[in-house]
Each structure stands twice: as structure tokens, then as C-alpha cells.
Design a protein around this motif. Structure first.
Motif, PDB file in Angstrom:
ATOM      1  N   GLN A 253      32.060  23.866  39.170  1.00 17.10           N
ATOM      2  CA  GLN A 253      32.500  23.743  40.100  1.00 17.10           C
ATOM      3  C   GLN A 253      33.453  23.073  40.901  1.00 17.10           C
ATOM      4  O   GLN A 253      33.958  23.273  42.212  1.00 17.10           O
ATOM      5  CB  GLN A 253      30.962  22.870  40.725  1.00 17.10           C
ATOM      6  N   ARG A 254      34.294  22.201  40.466  1.00 18.86           N
ATOM      7  CA  ARG A 254      34.628  21.305  40.628  1.00 18.86           C
ATOM      8  C   ARG A 254      36.261  22.386  40.759  1.00 18.86           C
ATOM      9  O   ARG A 254      36.814  22.207  41.444  1.00 18.86           O
ATOM     10  CB  ARG A 254      35.277  20.491  39.934  1.00 18.86           C
ATOM     11  N   ILE A 255      36.197  23.472  39.896  1.00 19.63           N
ATOM     12  CA  ILE A 255      37.535  24.226  39.567  1.00 19.63           C
ATOM     13  C   ILE A 255      37.388  25.059  41.461  1.00 19.63           C
ATOM     14  O   ILE A 255      38.647  25.279  42.009  1.00 19.63           O
ATOM     15  CB  ILE A 255      37.447  25.378  38.466  1.00 19.63           C
ATOM     16  N   THR A 256      36.198  25.468  40.958  1.00 22.40           N
ATOM     17  CA  THR A 256      36.163  26.995  42.567  1.00 22.40           C
ATOM     18  C   THR A 256      36.585  26.084  44.235  1.00 22.40           C
ATOM     19  O   THR A 256      36.960  25.970  44.437  1.00 22.40           O
ATOM     20  CB  THR A 256      34.988  27.283  42.705  1.00 22.40           C
ATOM     21  N   GLN A 257      36.068  24.497  43.748  1.00 24.69           N
ATOM     22  CA  GLN A 257      36.223  23.738  45.337  1.00 24.69           C
ATOM     23  C   GLN A 257      37.381  23.023  44.707  1.00 24.69           C
ATOM     24  O   GLN A 257      38.093  23.127  46.395  1.00 24.69           O
ATOM     25  CB  GLN A 257      35.353  22.393  44.911  1.00 24.69           C
ATOM     26  N   ASP A 258      38.303  23.405  44.127  1.00 22.57           N
ATOM     27  CA  ASP A 258      39.649  22.765  44.211  1.00 22.57           C
ATOM     28  C   ASP A 258      40.261  24.017  44.865  1.00 22.57           C
ATOM     29  O   ASP A 258      41.387  23.726  45.433  1.00 22.57           O
ATOM     30  CB  ASP A 258      39.890  21.827  42.342  1.00 22.57           C
ATOM     31  N   LEU A 259      40.642  25.134  44.389  1.00 28.40           N
ATOM     32  CA  LEU A 259      41.118  25.811  44.345  1.00 28.40           C
ATOM     33  C   LEU A 259      40.633  26.806  46.180  1.00 28.40           C
ATOM     34  O   LEU A 259      41.562  28.199  46.651  1.00 28.40           O
ATOM     35  CB  LEU A 259      40.307  27.072  43.775  1.00 28.40           C
ATOM     36  N   GLY A 260      39.347  26.451  46.427  1.00 23.90           N
ATOM     37  CA  GLY A 260      38.672  27.274  47.525  1.00 23.90           C
ATOM     38  C   GLY A 260      38.460  28.402  47.237  1.00 23.90           C
ATOM     39  O   GLY A 260      39.041  29.292  48.141  1.00 23.90           O
ATOM     40  N   ILE A 261      37.971  28.468  46.020  1.00 25.62           N
ATOM     41  CA  ILE A 261      37.567  29.813  45.824  1.00 25.62           C
ATOM     42  C   ILE A 261      36.469  30.365  45.976  1.00 25.62           C
ATOM     43  O   ILE A 261      35.080  29.703  45.769  1.00 25.62           O
ATOM     44  CB  ILE A 261      38.221  30.847  44.350  1.00 25.62           C
ATOM     45  N   ALA A 262      35.750  31.356  45.955  1.00 30.19           N
ATOM     46  CA  ALA A 262      33.973  31.436  45.845  1.00 30.19           C
ATOM     47  C   ALA A 262      34.012  31.447  44.293  1.00 30.19           C
ATOM     48  O   ALA A 262      34.569  31.718  43.064  1.00 30.19           O
ATOM     49  CB  ALA A 262      34.162  33.073  46.377  1.00 30.19           C
ATOM     50  N   ASP A 263      32.689  30.914  44.574  1.00 30.02           N
ATOM     51  CA  ASP A 263      31.891  31.104  42.543  1.00 30.02           C
ATOM     52  C   ASP A 263      31.933  32.082  41.646  1.00 30.02           C
ATOM     53  O   ASP A 263      32.551  32.280  40.683  1.00 30.02           O
ATOM     54  CB  ASP A 263      30.040  30.372  42.591  1.00 30.02           C
ATOM     55  N   ASP A 264      31.778  33.531  42.415  1.00 32.67           N
ATOM     56  CA  ASP A 264      32.087  34.938  41.591  1.00 32.67           C
ATOM     57  C   ASP A 264      33.837  34.853  41.480  1.00 32.67           C
ATOM     58  O   ASP A 264      33.969  36.187  41.148  1.00 32.67           O
ATOM     59  CB  ASP A 264      31.214  35.865  42.301  1.00 32.67           C
ATOM     60  N   ASP A 301      47.371  43.425  36.530  1.00 31.45           N
ATOM     61  CA  ASP A 301      48.156  43.797  37.752  1.00 31.45           C
ATOM     62  C   ASP A 301      49.147  43.495  37.379  1.00 31.45           C
ATOM     63  O   ASP A 301      50.249  43.514  38.852  1.00 31.45           O
ATOM     64  CB  ASP A 301      47.536  44.745  39.068  1.00 31.45           C
ATOM     65  N   GLY A 302      49.458  42.826  37.161  1.00 30.79           N
ATOM     66  CA  GLY A 302      51.265  41.639  36.926  1.00 30.79           C
ATOM     67  C   GLY A 302      51.116  40.769  37.716  1.00 30.79           C
ATOM     68  O   GLY A 302      52.125  40.472  37.475  1.00 30.79           O
ATOM     69  N   GLN A 303      50.206  40.565  38.600  1.00 26.40           N
ATOM     70  CA  GLN A 303      50.155  40.198  39.035  1.00 26.40           C
ATOM     71  C   GLN A 303      49.951  38.237  38.967  1.00 26.40           C
ATOM     72  O   GLN A 303      51.052  37.108  39.388  1.00 26.40           O
ATOM     73  CB  GLN A 303      49.553  39.646  40.595  1.00 26.40           C
ATOM     74  N   GLY A 304      49.414  37.741  38.088  1.00 23.46           N
ATOM     75  CA  GLY A 304      48.656  36.922  38.198  1.00 23.46           C
ATOM     76  C   GLY A 304      48.291  35.897  38.447  1.00 23.46           C
ATOM     77  O   GLY A 304      48.019  35.828  39.913  1.00 23.46           O
ATOM     78  N   LEU A 305      48.962  34.363  38.643  1.00 25.47           N
ATOM     79  CA  LEU A 305      47.668  33.056  39.736  1.00 25.47           C
ATOM     80  C   LEU A 305      49.322  33.105  40.725  1.00 25.47           C
ATOM     81  O   LEU A 305      50.771  33.088  39.530  1.00 25.47           O
ATOM     82  CB  LEU A 305      46.897  32.304  39.013  1.00 25.47           C
ATOM     83  N   ARG A 306      49.202  32.547  42.178  1.00 24.09           N
ATOM     84  CA  ARG A 306      50.455  31.504  42.226  1.00 24.09           C
ATOM     85  C   ARG A 306      50.383  30.812  42.098  1.00 24.09           C
ATOM     86  O   ARG A 306      49.582  29.607  40.950  1.00 24.09           O
ATOM     87  CB  ARG A 306      49.879  31.835  44.124  1.00 24.09           C
ATOM     88  N   LYS A 307      51.859  29.858  41.856  1.00 25.13           N
ATOM     89  CA  LYS A 307      52.276  28.350  41.110  1.00 25.13           C
ATOM     90  C   LYS A 307      51.782  27.858  41.726  1.00 25.13           C
ATOM     91  O   LYS A 307      51.209  26.848  41.038  1.00 25.13           O
ATOM     92  CB  LYS A 307      53.944  28.543  41.824  1.00 25.13           C
ATOM     93  N   GLU A 308      51.073  26.980  43.048  1.00 26.59           N
ATOM     94  CA  GLU A 308      50.483  26.091  42.852  1.00 26.59           C
ATOM     95  C   GLU A 308      49.059  26.335  42.962  1.00 26.59           C
ATOM     96  O   GLU A 308      48.501  25.249  42.581  1.00 26.59           O
ATOM     97  CB  GLU A 308      50.786  26.306  45.298  1.00 26.59           C
ATOM     98  N   GLN A 309      48.269  27.573  42.252  1.00 23.54           N
ATOM     99  CA  GLN A 309      47.181  27.396  41.613  1.00 23.54           C
ATOM    100  C   GLN A 309      47.360  26.443  40.006  1.00 23.54           C
ATOM    101  O   GLN A 309      46.453  26.249  40.325  1.00 23.54           O
ATOM    102  CB  GLN A 309      46.256  28.689  41.590  1.00 23.54           C
ATOM    103  N   ILE A 310      48.217  27.549  39.357  1.00 25.47           N
ATOM    104  CA  ILE A 310      48.788  26.586  38.113  1.00 25.47           C
ATOM    105  C   ILE A 310      48.592  25.478  37.762  1.00 25.47           C
ATOM    106  O   ILE A 310      47.808  25.242  37.623  1.00 25.47           O
ATOM    107  CB  ILE A 310      49.880  27.409  37.889  1.00 25.47           C
ATOM    108  N   GLU A 311      49.181  24.784  39.161  1.00 27.63           N
ATOM    109  CA  GLU A 311      49.440  23.528  39.150  1.00 27.63           C
ATOM    110  C   GLU A 311      48.279  22.705  38.689  1.00 27.63           C
ATOM    111  O   GLU A 311      48.559  21.587  38.022  1.00 27.63           O
ATOM    112  CB  GLU A 311      50.316  23.309  40.352  1.00 27.63           C
ATOM    113  N   LYS A 312      47.432  23.557  39.995  1.00 25.70           N
ATOM    114  CA  LYS A 312      46.350  22.618  40.208  1.00 25.70           C
ATOM    115  C   LYS A 312      44.958  23.153  39.088  1.00 25.70           C
ATOM    116  O   LYS A 312      44.687  21.249  39.002  1.00 25.70           O
ATOM    117  CB  LYS A 312      45.381  23.259  41.709  1.00 25.70           C
ATOM    118  N   LEU A 313      45.305  23.986  38.771  1.00 25.49           N
ATOM    119  CA  LEU A 313      43.985  24.237  37.609  1.00 25.49           C
ATOM    120  C   LEU A 313      44.720  23.098  35.613  1.00 25.49           C
ATOM    121  O   LEU A 313      44.002  22.820  35.146  1.00 25.49           O
ATOM    122  CB  LEU A 313      44.233  25.555  36.602  1.00 25.49           C
ATOM    123  N   LYS A 314      45.934  22.797  36.026  1.00 27.03           N
ATOM    124  CA  LYS A 314      46.401  21.592  34.584  1.00 27.03           C
ATOM    125  C   LYS A 314      45.688  20.523  34.932  1.00 27.03           C
ATOM    126  O   LYS A 314      45.408  20.467  34.346  1.00 27.03           O
ATOM    127  CB  LYS A 314      48.179  21.116  35.097  1.00 27.03           C
TER     128      LYS A 314
END
Length: 324
Positions: A253-264, A301-314
């Protein structure tokens, strides 16, 4: 959807970003797999561009290998198969101080591989791996003689190890020795320790990286709730025992809130996180249903995540071992 492919280190194999983890279809540990559905899921994954399957002799005492072999005989596409040799002493994970002649002798390496080849119905295994590993075994025993003999006979193409749970640095010495082609490791949003030593070593020595448990045995799919229940003989009843389901749920829940993504969206985010690291060649989620195959294959698809998302996930790194 269009699958992206990456080079599996020094093997030179061009493998799909999303591979197939075939533990669950062996129907031991994970419960609930139906062979008919498993076969359909395997076929569908290949339809969608998957060309790397990871199985093991220990998955259902060869049952997973037999299912994979059945699918291979029915397909004309090039699909690379990786398997694993169980330790002779049956100890998971490998324990410190145990010599290699109790776990992997040349004779055991060869006989186990020949059993896997019979299960698979193949002449050659593309990547044969030790199912556990200890860096104490570098330069010890005769296991490497067995590996080299299998390569010379054309029974295996490449050699790898599956690193002990939550011990990513316990293969750096092997990588530096130059005798290993691939490593398989637990790496996910919670378990970021491979980024410290292992992944940089793999990049330096061109060793292919196969990521397992990218979804934390289901913890990073959004499907684990405090009230979730598993069958008593399903290993997840132990993995998520006690208060662990609530703890995982709250962290997700903290991850989804931090990234502003849906639970699914957490499963997609988790897979894209590990695929964002340049050392990673492929990730092998278990996919026992066509629904999961189609969901996961879209992510390669070779896209990965955006840099700012990766940094938040650290900030969501979590040091723990639910296997113990």
C-alpha cells in the motif's frame, strides 16, 4: 504486444525479457496447478514471444521438466531451456562449511543432467544450473570436471548457478573465477541487495542474470491481503505465516501510494523494476494461467520504469528472509 530480447551474458543467447518460471507447474510447493492449464499457459507464452523456460529436476520430481519437454516437442520455435541439478545431500540452501563432495560431485552432476535430459526428451540443455551454491566450492572438488565433460559431450551448452536465498554476494567469487555463464538470484523491490555487489560483478564479467521471485512469491502482486489463506501443504502458508500477510499488504500500500499507481499495477511495477537494471537478462515469474501469461508478457517491451520511479522505490528496500 512485442517482446524485447536481451543477451544472456557470455552465453550469447538472445532471450525474452520475460521468461517462464516452471516451479509452480511441478505442483509441489505451490499447489493448485492443473497440467492442462499449465500446458496451455506454456503454449500461450511462446505464442507471445517467450523463448526462455527455467525448470528443475526437483520441481515435482521431474514433473515440471516432463511438461516443458512435451511443449518443446509440439513447437517449432527456438525456445531455450534451463534446468537445475539438486544438491546430492538435499540441503536447501547450501550451508556454510559443507564440502562440495557432499553436494555436487562430477558423477552426481552428470547423472542428474542425464535424468533431466530424459525427462525433457532433449539432447541438450541450454543452461544447466546448480540448484544451490556456496562460494566455498570454488576450486574445491571435482564438480567442474563434470560440467566440462557435459559441455564436451554436447549435453549442456552453458553452466550457471542458482544463488542461495538472500545471499547474493555468495557467488561473486565464482563469477570472478570465470567458469560460470549465468547466475539466478532473488531480486525485487523489497530485496535490492543484489544491486550492491552481485549485479556490478555480473556486468563486469559479462555473466547473464536470471531473476527469480521478482514478485516476492505473490507479495508484490497485490493479491496478498491480511485475510488471505493458503492450503496447509502450500509453501506460501509458511512463507506468509503469522503477521507477515498484513505486513506485506501494508508495505505494498505504501508503494502504490508513493508512486501514485493503482493497487493492481504493483505486479507490473515490480517486474519493470528488476528489468530496469542493465545487468538483468530475463525475469522468470511463475505463470500457471493464461491470464497471468498475457498480463506478464505485455511487460517485456524494453521500457522498464522511469528514473524517478526507480529512485522512489529505493526507499522500499526491506531486509528480511521469509523462507526462514
Amino acid at each position: 504486444m512485442s517482446m524485447n530480447y536481451r543477451t544472456l551474458g557470455k552465453t550469447g543467447l538472445n532471450v525474452s525479457e520475460i521468461g517462464y518460471g516452471a516451479w509452480g507447474i511441478g505442483n509441489t510447493g505451490w499447489r493448485g496447478a492443473e497440467d492442462e492449464e499449465s500446458l496451455k499457459a506454456l503454449h500461450r507464452s511462446i505464442d507471445l514471444g517467450l523463448n526462455f523456460i527455467d525448470t528443475a529436476l526437483g520441481y515435482g520430481d521431474g514433473h515440471s521438466e516432463k511438461l516443458v519437454g512435451q511443449v518443446m516437442r509440439e513447437r517449432s520455435e527456438t525456445v531455450y531451456v534451463a534446468s537445475k541439478i539438486p544438491p546430492k545431500n538435499g540441503q536447501w540452501p547450501a550451508r556454510a562449511g559443507v564440502p562440495s563432495d557432499e553436494t555436487f560431485t562430477a558423477e552426481h552432476v552428470i547423472s542428474s543432467t542425464e535424468t533431466s535430459l530424459r525427462n525433457l526428451g532433449l539432447d541438450t540443455i541450454d543452461v544447466q544450473q546448480f540448484h544451490v551454491w556456496s562460494d566455498e566450492w570454488v576450486g574445491q572438488g571435482d564438480w567442474l570436471d563434470g560440467v566440462q565433460k557435459l559441455k564436451e559431450q554436447g549435453k549442456i551448452r552453458h553452466f550457471g548457478v542458482s544463488i542461495n536465498d538472500y545471499q547474493p554476494a555468495n557467488a561473486v567469487k565464482l563469477i570472478e573465477s570465470g567458469v560460470v555463464d549465468t547466475v539466478q538470484v532473488i531480486y525485487n523491490i523489497f530485496e535490492q541487495a543484489p544491486e550492491d555487489e552481485l549485479l556490478p560483478a555480473c556486468l563486469e564479467h559479462n555473466v547473464g542474470v536470471i531473476v527469480r521471485v521478482a514478485l516476492d512469491e505473490g507479495g508484490l502482486t497485490g493479491s496478498i491481503k491480511p485475510e488471505t489463506e493458503f492450503a496447509e501443504d502450500d509453501f506460501r502458508s509458511r512463507y506468509f505465516r503469522g503477521d507477515r500477510k498484513r505486513e506485506v499488504f501494508e508495505r505494498v500500500q505504501r508503494i502504490t501510494q508513493d508512486l501514485g499507481i493503482a493497487d493492481d499495477a504493483i505486479a507490473e511495477t515490480a517486474l519493470r523494476y528488476v528489468l530496469s537494471h542493465p545487468a538483468v537478462s530475463t525475469v522468470i515469474p511463475g505463470m500457471r494461467s493464461i491470464r497471468n501469461v498475457e498480463r506478464n508478457m505485455r511487460i517485456g517491451d524494453g521500457q522498464g520504469l522511469r528514473k524517478e520511479q526507480i529512485e522512489k522505490l529505493k526507499a522500499h528496500r526491506w531486509e528480511r528472509n521469509f523462507y526462514s
